[in-house]
Motif scaffolding. Structure first.
Motif, PDB file in Angstrom:
ATOM      1  N   PRO A  33      -6.952  59.360 -22.025  1.00  0.00           N
ATOM      2  CA  PRO A  33      -5.678  60.076 -22.116  1.00  0.00           C
ATOM      3  C   PRO A  33      -4.768  59.787 -20.919  1.00  0.00           C
ATOM      4  O   PRO A  33      -5.229  59.758 -19.781  1.00  0.00           O
ATOM      5  CB  PRO A  33      -6.090  61.546 -22.154  1.00  0.00           C
ATOM      6  CG  PRO A  33      -7.459  61.586 -21.565  1.00  0.00           C
ATOM      7  CD  PRO A  33      -8.086  60.254 -21.827  1.00  0.00           C
ATOM      8  N   ASP A  34      -3.501  59.564 -21.229  1.00  0.00           N
ATOM      9  CA  ASP A  34      -2.475  59.370 -20.198  1.00  0.00           C
ATOM     10  C   ASP A  34      -2.913  58.351 -19.141  1.00  0.00           C
ATOM     11  O   ASP A  34      -2.770  58.566 -17.946  1.00  0.00           O
ATOM     12  CB  ASP A  34      -2.126  60.716 -19.548  1.00  0.00           C
ATOM     13  CG  ASP A  34      -0.816  60.665 -18.776  1.00  0.00           C
ATOM     14  OD1 ASP A  34      -0.018  59.726 -18.984  1.00  0.00           O
ATOM     15  OD2 ASP A  34      -0.590  61.569 -17.946  1.00  0.00           O
ATOM     16  N   VAL A  35      -3.448  57.226 -19.588  1.00  0.00           N
ATOM     17  CA  VAL A  35      -4.022  56.226 -18.684  1.00  0.00           C
ATOM     18  C   VAL A  35      -2.967  55.206 -18.255  1.00  0.00           C
ATOM     19  O   VAL A  35      -2.071  54.849 -19.024  1.00  0.00           O
ATOM     20  CB  VAL A  35      -5.246  55.525 -19.334  1.00  0.00           C
ATOM     21  CG1 VAL A  35      -4.861  54.746 -20.575  1.00  0.00           C
ATOM     22  CG2 VAL A  35      -5.993  54.657 -18.334  1.00  0.00           C
ATOM     23  N   ARG A  36      -3.083  54.772 -17.018  1.00  0.00           N
ATOM     24  CA  ARG A  36      -2.183  53.755 -16.460  1.00  0.00           C
ATOM     25  C   ARG A  36      -2.946  52.836 -15.517  1.00  0.00           C
ATOM     26  O   ARG A  36      -3.863  53.258 -14.820  1.00  0.00           O
ATOM     27  CB  ARG A  36      -1.031  54.402 -15.688  1.00  0.00           C
ATOM     28  CG  ARG A  36      -0.083  55.175 -16.588  1.00  0.00           C
ATOM     29  CD  ARG A  36       1.108  55.663 -15.809  1.00  0.00           C
ATOM     30  NE  ARG A  36       1.950  56.507 -16.618  1.00  0.00           N
ATOM     31  CZ  ARG A  36       3.031  56.082 -17.262  1.00  0.00           C
ATOM     32  NH1 ARG A  36       3.397  54.825 -17.195  1.00  0.00           N
ATOM     33  NH2 ARG A  36       3.759  56.932 -17.969  1.00  0.00           N
ATOM     34  N   LEU A  37      -2.527  51.604 -15.499  1.00  0.00           N
ATOM     35  CA  LEU A  37      -2.966  50.613 -14.523  1.00  0.00           C
ATOM     36  C   LEU A  37      -2.054  50.809 -13.319  1.00  0.00           C
ATOM     37  O   LEU A  37      -0.822  50.795 -13.466  1.00  0.00           O
ATOM     38  CB  LEU A  37      -2.809  49.221 -15.123  1.00  0.00           C
ATOM     39  CG  LEU A  37      -3.090  48.011 -14.267  1.00  0.00           C
ATOM     40  CD1 LEU A  37      -4.540  47.981 -13.820  1.00  0.00           C
ATOM     41  CD2 LEU A  37      -2.752  46.749 -15.051  1.00  0.00           C
ATOM     42  N   VAL A  38      -2.639  51.011 -12.138  1.00  0.00           N
ATOM     43  CA  VAL A  38      -1.823  51.465 -11.005  1.00  0.00           C
ATOM     44  C   VAL A  38      -2.126  50.725  -9.697  1.00  0.00           C
ATOM     45  O   VAL A  38      -3.111  50.008  -9.565  1.00  0.00           O
ATOM     46  CB  VAL A  38      -2.026  52.982 -10.749  1.00  0.00           C
ATOM     47  CG1 VAL A  38      -1.564  53.820 -11.927  1.00  0.00           C
ATOM     48  CG2 VAL A  38      -3.462  53.304 -10.396  1.00  0.00           C
ATOM     49  N   ALA A  39      -1.262  50.994  -8.754  1.00  0.00           N
ATOM     50  CA  ALA A  39      -1.454  50.787  -7.325  1.00  0.00           C
ATOM     51  C   ALA A  39      -1.630  49.340  -6.893  1.00  0.00           C
ATOM     52  O   ALA A  39      -0.855  48.469  -7.262  1.00  0.00           O
ATOM     53  CB  ALA A  39      -2.573  51.679  -6.810  1.00  0.00           C
ATOM     54  N   GLY A  40      -2.694  49.102  -6.108  1.00  0.00           N
ATOM     55  CA  GLY A  40      -2.889  47.825  -5.433  1.00  0.00           C
ATOM     56  C   GLY A  40      -2.903  46.620  -6.346  1.00  0.00           C
ATOM     57  O   GLY A  40      -2.238  45.630  -6.064  1.00  0.00           O
ATOM     58  N   ILE A 137       1.546  51.321 -14.845  1.00  0.00           N
ATOM     59  CA  ILE A 137       2.045  50.652 -16.044  1.00  0.00           C
ATOM     60  C   ILE A 137       1.059  50.810 -17.192  1.00  0.00           C
ATOM     61  O   ILE A 137      -0.129  51.043 -16.987  1.00  0.00           O
ATOM     62  CB  ILE A 137       2.295  49.147 -15.790  1.00  0.00           C
ATOM     63  CG1 ILE A 137       0.992  48.439 -15.407  1.00  0.00           C
ATOM     64  CG2 ILE A 137       3.354  48.942 -14.717  1.00  0.00           C
ATOM     65  CD1 ILE A 137       1.094  46.933 -15.317  1.00  0.00           C
ATOM     66  N   ARG A 138       1.594  50.672 -18.399  1.00  0.00           N
ATOM     67  CA  ARG A 138       0.773  50.603 -19.600  1.00  0.00           C
ATOM     68  C   ARG A 138       1.622  49.970 -20.695  1.00  0.00           C
ATOM     69  O   ARG A 138       2.852  50.114 -20.695  1.00  0.00           O
ATOM     70  CB  ARG A 138       0.268  51.979 -20.013  1.00  0.00           C
ATOM     71  CG  ARG A 138       1.333  52.964 -20.390  1.00  0.00           C
ATOM     72  CD  ARG A 138       0.728  54.301 -20.760  1.00  0.00           C
ATOM     73  NE  ARG A 138       1.777  55.316 -20.839  1.00  0.00           N
ATOM     74  CZ  ARG A 138       1.591  56.587 -20.625  1.00  0.00           C
ATOM     75  NH1 ARG A 138       0.392  57.037 -20.303  1.00  0.00           N
ATOM     76  NH2 ARG A 138       2.580  57.448 -20.729  1.00  0.00           N
ATOM     77  N   ILE A 146       6.576  52.054 -17.704  1.00  0.00           N
ATOM     78  CA  ILE A 146       6.379  51.962 -16.260  1.00  0.00           C
ATOM     79  C   ILE A 146       6.748  53.277 -15.589  1.00  0.00           C
ATOM     80  O   ILE A 146       7.829  53.816 -15.809  1.00  0.00           O
ATOM     81  CB  ILE A 146       7.227  50.819 -15.653  1.00  0.00           C
ATOM     82  CG1 ILE A 146       6.892  49.491 -16.334  1.00  0.00           C
ATOM     83  CG2 ILE A 146       7.024  50.734 -14.146  1.00  0.00           C
ATOM     84  CD1 ILE A 146       7.803  48.352 -15.956  1.00  0.00           C
ATOM     85  N   CYS A 147       5.847  53.753 -14.761  1.00  0.00           N
ATOM     86  CA  CYS A 147       6.106  54.913 -13.917  1.00  0.00           C
ATOM     87  C   CYS A 147       6.269  54.393 -12.487  1.00  0.00           C
ATOM     88  O   CYS A 147       5.327  53.844 -11.914  1.00  0.00           O
ATOM     89  CB  CYS A 147       4.936  55.898 -14.000  1.00  0.00           C
ATOM     90  SG  CYS A 147       5.047  57.259 -12.826  1.00  0.00           S
TER      91      CYS A 147
END
Length: 191
Positions: A33-40, A137-138, A146-147
């Protein structure tokens, strides 16, 4: 470069990456749920492109964050982490999978001070240590969802600026010391 061009450049960098492209292509199998690829991994992919480095250079893990307030158990988070790491078994980099709904339960023990519970994955991303890495992102029907609570300028211009919302100066300095050694074109803004 305007925001539309920055978004296109970011989308191209991550979808063309041999590390992140397959993750985005298999997004439906991640099933959180509400998953995103993030950060580094996102920021460092952009930095590698700007430095003409191999796409996987310096990326120590792939961060996936999700938000599941219905299950705050560590066991569920570990189970999801194992499943996703097994799903991408051939990847050269491990996945770090975190339920942002439960971060407040362990944050004080790890970092020495308490934080309030997050209300969403987006709220968690807004507290990430730097403005350039506060990106999630997703895939979406229109391309990429994109957040980026601080926008894209710092990321695309290779500027590392502290986001003092939650981190300490010591955490920030440790991150930027490593990053400067790997990506020398970065401009680091002091604490």
């Amino acid at each position: 470069m305007n925001a539309t061009a920055q978004i296109r450049q970011l989308e191209s960098a991550v979808t063309d990456s041999p590390l992140l492209g397959p993750v985005l292509a298999a997004w439906g199998e991640i099933a959180l749920p509400d998953v995103r690829l993030v950060a580094g991994a996102v920021a460092q992919t952009v930095w590698n492109q700007a430095h003409d480095f191999p796409p996987v250079f310096g990326i120590s893990d792939i961060d996936l964050v999700y938000f599941d307030a219905a299950d705050l158990s560590e066991e569920a988070e570990v189970r999801h982490s194992r499943r996703i790491n097994a799903l991408f078994d051939g990847a050269s980099t491990r996945f770090d999978v975190k339920n942002e709904a439960r971060v407040h339960l362990w944050y004080e023990a790890k970092f020495g001070y308490a934080i309030p519970p997050y209300r969403s994955a987006e709220a968690a991303i807004a507290t990430f240590p730097t403005t350039a890495t506060a990106v999630g992102i997703r895939p979406s029907k229109g391309g990429m969802d994109i957040c980026a609570p601080f926008g894209f300028d710092d990321l695309m211009r290779l500027i590392v600026r502290p986001n003092k919302t939650q981190i300490t100066a010591a955490i920030y300095r440790a991150k930027v010391t490593r990053w400067q050694a790997l990506w020398p074109k970065l401009t680091v803004v002091g604490w």
